[in-house]
Design a protein around this motif. Structure first.
Motif, PDB file in Angstrom:
ATOM      1  N   GLU A  87     157.974  99.370  21.207  1.00 38.37           N
ATOM      2  CA  GLU A  87     159.219  99.429  21.362  1.00 38.37           C
ATOM      3  C   GLU A  87     159.414 101.023  22.137  1.00 38.37           C
ATOM      4  OE1 GLU A  87     162.886  99.832  20.376  1.00 38.37           O
ATOM      5  OE2 GLU A  87     161.439  98.393  20.241  1.00 38.37           O
ATOM      6  N   ARG A  88     158.964 101.745  22.711  1.00 39.22           N
ATOM      7  CA  ARG A  88     159.586 102.125  23.355  1.00 39.22           C
ATOM      8  C   ARG A  88     158.763 102.604  24.868  1.00 39.22           C
ATOM      9  NH1 ARG A  88     157.079 108.415  20.102  1.00 39.22           N
ATOM     10  NH2 ARG A  88     158.321 108.134  18.419  1.00 39.22           N
ATOM     11  N   MET A  89     158.934 101.237  25.667  1.00 42.49           N
ATOM     12  CA  MET A  89     158.226 101.048  27.133  1.00 42.49           C
ATOM     13  C   MET A  89     159.193 100.417  27.450  1.00 42.49           C
ATOM     14  SD  MET A  89     155.021 100.338  28.256  1.00 42.49           S
ATOM     15  CE  MET A  89     153.613 100.438  27.378  1.00 42.49           C
ATOM     16  N   GLN A  90     159.702 101.079  28.633  1.00 46.26           N
ATOM     17  CA  GLN A  90     161.291 101.568  29.537  1.00 46.26           C
ATOM     18  C   GLN A  90     160.878 100.460  30.219  1.00 46.26           C
ATOM     19  OE1 GLN A  90     163.587 103.831  28.737  1.00 46.26           O
ATOM     20  NE2 GLN A  90     161.682 105.274  27.007  1.00 46.26           N
ATOM     21  N   ARG A  91     159.650 100.233  30.205  1.00 46.31           N
ATOM     22  CA  ARG A  91     160.131  99.100  31.832  1.00 46.31           C
ATOM     23  C   ARG A  91     160.058  97.614  30.497  1.00 46.31           C
ATOM     24  NH1 ARG A  91     155.436 100.597  36.322  1.00 46.31           N
ATOM     25  NH2 ARG A  91     156.014 102.281  37.799  1.00 46.31           N
ATOM     26  N   ARG A  92     160.938  96.569  31.565  1.00 44.38           N
ATOM     27  CA  ARG A  92     160.835  95.817  30.294  1.00 44.38           C
ATOM     28  C   ARG A  92     159.644  94.444  30.534  1.00 44.38           C
ATOM     29  NH1 ARG A  92     164.878  92.505  27.362  1.00 44.38           N
ATOM     30  NH2 ARG A  92     166.422  94.817  28.245  1.00 44.38           N
ATOM     31  N   LYS A  95     156.814  95.606  29.097  1.00 46.60           N
ATOM     32  CA  LYS A  95     156.908  95.074  27.499  1.00 46.60           C
ATOM     33  C   LYS A  95     156.876  94.237  26.870  1.00 46.60           C
ATOM     34  CE  LYS A  95     160.401  97.185  24.834  1.00 46.60           C
ATOM     35  NZ  LYS A  95     161.509  97.957  24.499  1.00 46.60           N
TER      36      LYS A  95
END
Length: 279
Positions: A87-92, A95
């Motif tokens: 959930e905290r991954m910034q790069r889609r 993720k």
């Protein structure tokens, strides 16, 4: 609309009949004094007594429950950490890749997973038995817990975390007092799903059990190969009833939690109204 509704009801009835008829047939003949599944001669509890008098079977039941509870608990803890990390991954793209890898493990055939674990444990030198079964059950339960926890985590508004940090809460307090209480339904769902999968699994367990260790699924398969015995019917009936109790327990726990959450929400609205905060 009426015809479609009737057709849908008939379809559901047929589906449930196909699913539950064999189970009810098995349960019915677990009380047959005739010793076969061809004709019901009379009611008896002999086969259930035989199950409870089988010391080896009781040990296997305990082994199965210990494996299921331990693997579900550990997988749920790891699943919480995995869901938070995803959930905290910034790069889609990263993720989506992690989610795809997680989902692949769920739909991957159990035979391939079991054979892979067997090869891995053989190379590493882990003796087949309790440890190998526990590790394999934890491994295939983690993707399930992540899948159950992540949607609940995605429903949480980021403003809750920001508000807690602005009020001076530490990262640990945010996790234990804001995030975990909010995703508690997902945690319970993940735990019970992992518990059910562990109790139900046969293919993976069959590959990683040693000669001196067994679980209920493997034991039932071994006994069924030797011929139809109504003690298997009795044992299967007990397992089915235990699973039903788990589902009922989860339903009441979830219902209780929803009632408490609604009560807290109503109290917060009342407090806000008393302070003149617009709704």
């Amino acid at each position: 609309m009426g015809d479609k509704s009737k057709l849908a009801n008939v379809y559901l009835f047929v589906v449930f009949l196909v699913l539950y008829a064999p189970i009810l047939y098995l349960m019915y003949y677990s009380f047959n004094s005739g010793g076969t599944m061809h004709g019901f001669e009379g009611f008896t509890l002999e086969w259930y007594m035989e199950v409870f008098q089988d010391t080896r079977l009781i040990i296997i039941v305990i082994n199965t429950l210990v494996i299921a509870l331990l693997s579900a608990a550990i997988a749920t803890i790891i699943g919480i950490m995995g869901a938070l990390a995803i959930e905290r991954m910034q790069r889609r793209r990263v993720k989506n890749t992690l989610l795809s890898l997680n989902n692949v493990l769920i739909v991957n055939p159990d035979v391939i997973i079991g054979a892979s674990f067997l090869i891995l444990f053989t190379i590493v030198g882990i003796k087949l038995g309790f440890v190998s079964v526990l590790l394999s059950h934890i491994a295939f339960s983690i993707p399930i817990t992540v899948l159950m926890i992540l949607p609940r985590l995605q429903e949480m508004s980021p403003t809750l975390v920001d508000a807690a940090l602005d009020l001076g809460a530490s990262r640990r307090d945010v996790l234990t007092k804001v995030i975990l209480p909010f995703i508690k339904p997902g945690i319970f769902s993940g735990f019970f799903m992992a518990l059910t999968y562990s109790l139900d699994d046969f293919a993976v367990t069959f590959f990683v059990t040693g000669s001196g260790y067994s679980t209920l699924s493997v034991e039932i398969y071994s006994r069924a190969r030797q011929g139809v015995a109504l003690s298997i019917n009795a044992l299967s009936t007990l397992i089915f009833l235990f699973t039903v109790l788990l589902v009922i327990g989860y339903y009441f726990i979830n219902r209780r939690y929803n009632q408490v959450s609604m009560h807290k929400a109503d109290r917060m609205k009342e407090s806000a109204a008393d302070l003149g905060v617009p709704q």
